[in-house]
Design a protein around this motif. Sequence first.
Motif, PDB file in Angstrom:
ATOM      1  N   PRO A  42      80.258  53.052 174.644  1.00 16.63           N
ATOM      2  CA  PRO A  42      81.071  53.310 173.459  1.00 16.63           C
ATOM      3  C   PRO A  42      81.101  52.124 172.507  1.00 16.63           C
ATOM      4  CG  PRO A  42      82.457  52.646 175.255  1.00 16.63           C
ATOM      5  CD  PRO A  42      81.048  52.671 175.796  1.00 16.63           C
ATOM      6  N   CYS A  43      81.523  52.384 171.279  1.00 15.17           N
ATOM      7  CA  CYS A  43      81.933  51.281 170.424  1.00 15.17           C
ATOM      8  C   CYS A  43      83.406  51.490 170.087  1.00 15.17           C
ATOM      9  CB  CYS A  43      81.060  51.150 169.187  1.00 15.17           C
ATOM     10  SG  CYS A  43      81.082  52.530 168.064  1.00 15.17           S
ATOM     11  N   VAL A  44      84.063  50.423 169.698  1.00 15.78           N
ATOM     12  CA  VAL A  44      85.502  50.499 169.448  1.00 15.78           C
ATOM     13  C   VAL A  44      85.811  50.003 168.038  1.00 15.78           C
ATOM     14  CG1 VAL A  44      86.201  50.244 171.854  1.00 15.78           C
ATOM     15  CG2 VAL A  44      85.900  48.207 170.454  1.00 15.78           C
ATOM     16  N   ILE A  45      86.855  50.592 167.466  1.00  9.08           N
ATOM     17  CA  ILE A  45      87.369  50.135 166.173  1.00  9.08           C
ATOM     18  C   ILE A  45      88.842  49.800 166.377  1.00  9.08           C
ATOM     19  CG2 ILE A  45      87.798  50.745 163.761  1.00  9.08           C
ATOM     20  CD1 ILE A  45      85.494  52.703 163.894  1.00  9.08           C
ATOM     21  N   GLU A  46      89.204  48.562 166.058  1.00 10.83           N
ATOM     22  CA  GLU A  46      90.610  48.160 166.196  1.00 10.83           C
ATOM     23  C   GLU A  46      91.457  48.980 165.226  1.00 10.83           C
ATOM     24  OE1 GLU A  46      91.336  45.979 168.471  1.00 10.83           O
ATOM     25  OE2 GLU A  46      89.267  45.298 168.840  1.00 10.83           O
ATOM     26  N   LEU A  47      92.596  49.469 165.702  1.00 15.00           N
ATOM     27  CA  LEU A  47      93.510  50.187 164.815  1.00 15.00           C
ATOM     28  C   LEU A  47      94.546  49.200 164.288  1.00 15.00           C
ATOM     29  CD1 LEU A  47      93.982  53.448 166.887  1.00 15.00           C
ATOM     30  CD2 LEU A  47      92.758  53.209 164.715  1.00 15.00           C
ATOM     31  N   PRO A  48      94.655  49.054 162.980  1.00 14.63           N
ATOM     32  CA  PRO A  48      95.623  48.099 162.438  1.00 14.63           C
ATOM     33  C   PRO A  48      97.056  48.559 162.706  1.00 14.63           C
ATOM     34  CG  PRO A  48      94.615  49.384 160.675  1.00 14.63           C
ATOM     35  CD  PRO A  48      93.915  49.777 161.944  1.00 14.63           C
ATOM     36  N   ARG A  49      97.994  47.612 162.597  1.00 11.39           N
ATOM     37  CA  ARG A  49      99.408  47.932 162.853  1.00 11.39           C
ATOM     38  C   ARG A  49      99.908  49.063 161.968  1.00 11.39           C
ATOM     39  NH1 ARG A  49     102.176  44.120 165.759  1.00 11.39           N
ATOM     40  NH2 ARG A  49     101.091  42.153 166.081  1.00 11.39           N
ATOM     41  N   ASP A  50      99.399  49.112 160.731  1.00  7.55           N
ATOM     42  CA  ASP A  50      99.896  50.130 159.800  1.00  7.55           C
ATOM     43  C   ASP A  50      99.021  51.384 159.799  1.00  7.55           C
ATOM     44  OD1 ASP A  50      97.683  48.995 158.715  1.00  7.55           O
ATOM     45  OD2 ASP A  50      98.504  48.722 156.692  1.00  7.55           O
ATOM     46  N   ALA A  51      98.253  51.597 160.875  1.00 11.62           N
ATOM     47  CA  ALA A  51      97.419  52.813 160.952  1.00 11.62           C
ATOM     48  C   ALA A  51      98.325  54.039 160.967  1.00 11.62           C
ATOM     49  CB  ALA A  51      96.565  52.776 162.216  1.00 11.62           C
ATOM     50  N   PRO A  52      97.874  55.147 160.381  1.00 11.55           N
ATOM     51  CA  PRO A  52      98.696  56.359 160.415  1.00 11.55           C
ATOM     52  C   PRO A  52      98.875  56.857 161.852  1.00 11.55           C
ATOM     53  CG  PRO A  52      96.515  56.814 159.490  1.00 11.55           C
ATOM     54  CD  PRO A  52      96.605  55.340 159.668  1.00 11.55           C
TER      55      PRO A  52
ATOM     56  N   PRO B 279      95.250  58.822 162.999  1.00 13.81           N
ATOM     57  CA  PRO B 279      94.107  58.339 162.208  1.00 13.81           C
ATOM     58  C   PRO B 279      92.950  59.333 162.309  1.00 13.81           C
ATOM     59  CG  PRO B 279      94.299  57.099 164.253  1.00 13.81           C
ATOM     60  CD  PRO B 279      95.501  57.994 164.179  1.00 13.81           C
ATOM     61  N   ASN B 280      92.310  59.619 161.188  1.00 13.78           N
ATOM     62  CA  ASN B 280      91.185  60.559 161.210  1.00 13.78           C
ATOM     63  C   ASN B 280      89.909  59.845 160.760  1.00 13.78           C
ATOM     64  OD1 ASN B 280      91.592  60.203 158.520  1.00 13.78           O
ATOM     65  ND2 ASN B 280      92.401  62.261 158.137  1.00 13.78           N
ATOM     66  N   ALA B 281      88.833  60.613 160.669  1.00 18.63           N
ATOM     67  CA  ALA B 281      87.534  60.025 160.299  1.00 18.63           C
ATOM     68  C   ALA B 281      87.613  59.374 158.925  1.00 18.63           C
ATOM     69  CB  ALA B 281      86.463  61.110 160.315  1.00 18.63           C
ATOM     70  N   GLU B 282      88.341  60.000 158.019  1.00 17.27           N
ATOM     71  CA  GLU B 282      88.464  59.461 156.669  1.00 17.27           C
ATOM     72  C   GLU B 282      89.144  58.089 156.694  1.00 17.27           C
ATOM     73  OE1 GLU B 282      90.444  62.221 154.191  1.00 17.27           O
ATOM     74  OE2 GLU B 282      90.037  61.097 152.366  1.00 17.27           O
ATOM     75  N   PHE B 283      90.182  57.968 157.523  1.00 18.67           N
ATOM     76  CA  PHE B 283      90.865  56.678 157.633  1.00 18.67           C
ATOM     77  C   PHE B 283      89.903  55.617 158.185  1.00 18.67           C
ATOM     78  CE2 PHE B 283      93.012  53.560 160.293  1.00 18.67           C
ATOM     79  CZ  PHE B 283      93.816  52.947 159.340  1.00 18.67           C
ATOM     80  N   LEU B 284      89.210  55.972 159.275  1.00 20.06           N
ATOM     81  CA  LEU B 284      88.332  54.981 159.915  1.00 20.06           C
ATOM     82  C   LEU B 284      87.213  54.536 158.975  1.00 20.06           C
ATOM     83  CD1 LEU B 284      87.869  56.420 163.526  1.00 20.06           C
ATOM     84  CD2 LEU B 284      89.411  54.600 162.779  1.00 20.06           C
ATOM     85  N   LEU B 285      86.609  55.511 158.281  1.00 15.76           N
ATOM     86  CA  LEU B 285      85.409  55.199 157.501  1.00 15.76           C
ATOM     87  C   LEU B 285      85.740  54.645 156.123  1.00 15.76           C
ATOM     88  CD1 LEU B 285      82.311  55.421 157.794  1.00 15.76           C
ATOM     89  CD2 LEU B 285      82.440  57.637 156.669  1.00 15.76           C
ATOM     90  N   GLN B 286      86.793  55.171 155.498  1.00 14.95           N
ATOM     91  CA  GLN B 286      86.992  54.858 154.085  1.00 14.95           C
ATOM     92  C   GLN B 286      88.241  54.048 153.775  1.00 14.95           C
ATOM     93  OE1 GLN B 286      86.090  59.190 153.430  1.00 14.95           O
ATOM     94  NE2 GLN B 286      85.465  58.369 151.453  1.00 14.95           N
ATOM     95  N   GLU B 287      89.230  54.065 154.676  1.00 18.23           N
ATOM     96  CA  GLU B 287      90.472  53.365 154.343  1.00 18.23           C
ATOM     97  C   GLU B 287      90.616  52.065 155.127  1.00 18.23           C
ATOM     98  OE1 GLU B 287      93.704  56.208 154.626  1.00 18.23           O
ATOM     99  OE2 GLU B 287      92.442  57.713 153.658  1.00 18.23           O
ATOM    100  N   SER B 288      90.343  52.101 156.412  1.00 20.41           N
ATOM    101  CA  SER B 288      90.458  50.889 157.225  1.00 20.41           C
ATOM    102  C   SER B 288      89.285  49.961 156.921  1.00 20.41           C
ATOM    103  CB  SER B 288      90.449  51.272 158.707  1.00 20.41           C
ATOM    104  OG  SER B 288      90.339  50.115 159.492  1.00 20.41           O
TER     105      SER B 288
END
Length: 434
Positions: free
Chosen positions: A394-404, A407-416
């Motif tokens: 796998p690969c991992v993406i850290e979720l920031p403290r203010d993540a919704p 979190p959806n694909a749009e958040f991961l790819l375009q907002e975070s």
Amino acid sequence: MPRIAYRSRWIFPVSAPPIENGIVETQAGRIVDVRAAHRGEPAIDLGEVALLPALVNAHTHLEFSSLERPLGRPGIGFADWIAEVVAWKRRSPVEGSSLAKRLSIAAGSSESWRFGVGAVGEIATEPWEPDVYDHPMLSCVLFHELLGLAPERAAAAWERFSEIAESDASLRPSIDEVPADGSSASVTTAPLHELGVSPHAPYTVGLEQTKRGVEWAASRRRPLAMHVAESIDERELMTEGTGPLRELLERVGAWVPQAFGRRDGWRALLTLLSGAPRVALVHANFLSPDEFDLVATHRDHFTIVHCPRTHAFFGHARHPVDQALQRGIPLALGTDSRASNPDLSIWREARHAAMRHPQHAAHGWIDSITTTAAAAIGVADRFGSLAAGRSWLPCVIELPRDAPDRPNAEFLLQESTAEPRPLIEPPSGMPRFA
Ligand SMILES: [Zn+2]
């Protein structure tokens, strides 16, 4: 072999909806189950992260990975860029130096892995030394580059490829040879090196040579990749037999008049390619709607591979991704090489594509660098999703403290701004390129 369970705040299997507080159970390097956690269940806790399958870069040329920046300038004409590539290969130590090429490919393999990539569709050139792709984690489908417009040159190149294909047993076992029960840990965890074939491009390889490549791919059930309709110069050469690429071919003594100037050249080529079991049409920037219709009739085994930042580097007109997607043609992404791209992050390619084509949903772009890319290069049995039977990479993406909350694909790819990294990091002391 014991099972090991990992818990993640979110799991994005890609082939299934996201799972909150999810568990992946693994055994001998393979996934055996992906599901929601039971209350109080013991597991290795990966923390506040989103877990994704290792990413797949469907098209690259790692031998250019030592370049710090692309060759030429943004907006350069395609024939001028090809001339830059030829000149760089001549003056660079990579040409004719096995050691320099080895270092460049090693740098590109490490860089790919650091960006969360687990498998690449690599265009591999002579001199043929598949061990230069040895990397502890990265799997490669080695699309052997076929060249040859003039019949004599094509015949010599084919003879060489035939020798390589004969000794293909020296490559690591393909997925077909891995026991279905995952009983051989040494095999299931080793990176995959599989041979494919790549007639390079219509301006460097004739139809006869391409036909040989197609027939080999069909007889061996191996994938084929070809650069197709990358530039307006290439389109002019194919249909009119004129333009900057003709001038370049004449300058280097490779002009073969009978190879070009056919109005039906693209249809003839696409029909020929359809005989291969799995075809990656790399770029397809300048196909007509009629030609997309023809590609669509073969969409069960054709994939278009778009390289978004390379596309932007050349300043091409907007890529016809709509033409492909409206017809249900699978669309994967690639980085192409550092000769036309700033780095080898396939995630950044997806980000760029999502920004450039906002009408397509973010999860579709994530498919393009996971499931669809894995299918395009023939490794979907191991890569592309977190599902039972696939490799545990796998690969991992850290979720920031203010993540919704969700979190959806749009958040991961375009907002975070967080980017994927491999769960399994190289030991300290290994080069870091990210
Ligand atoms: Zn390429």
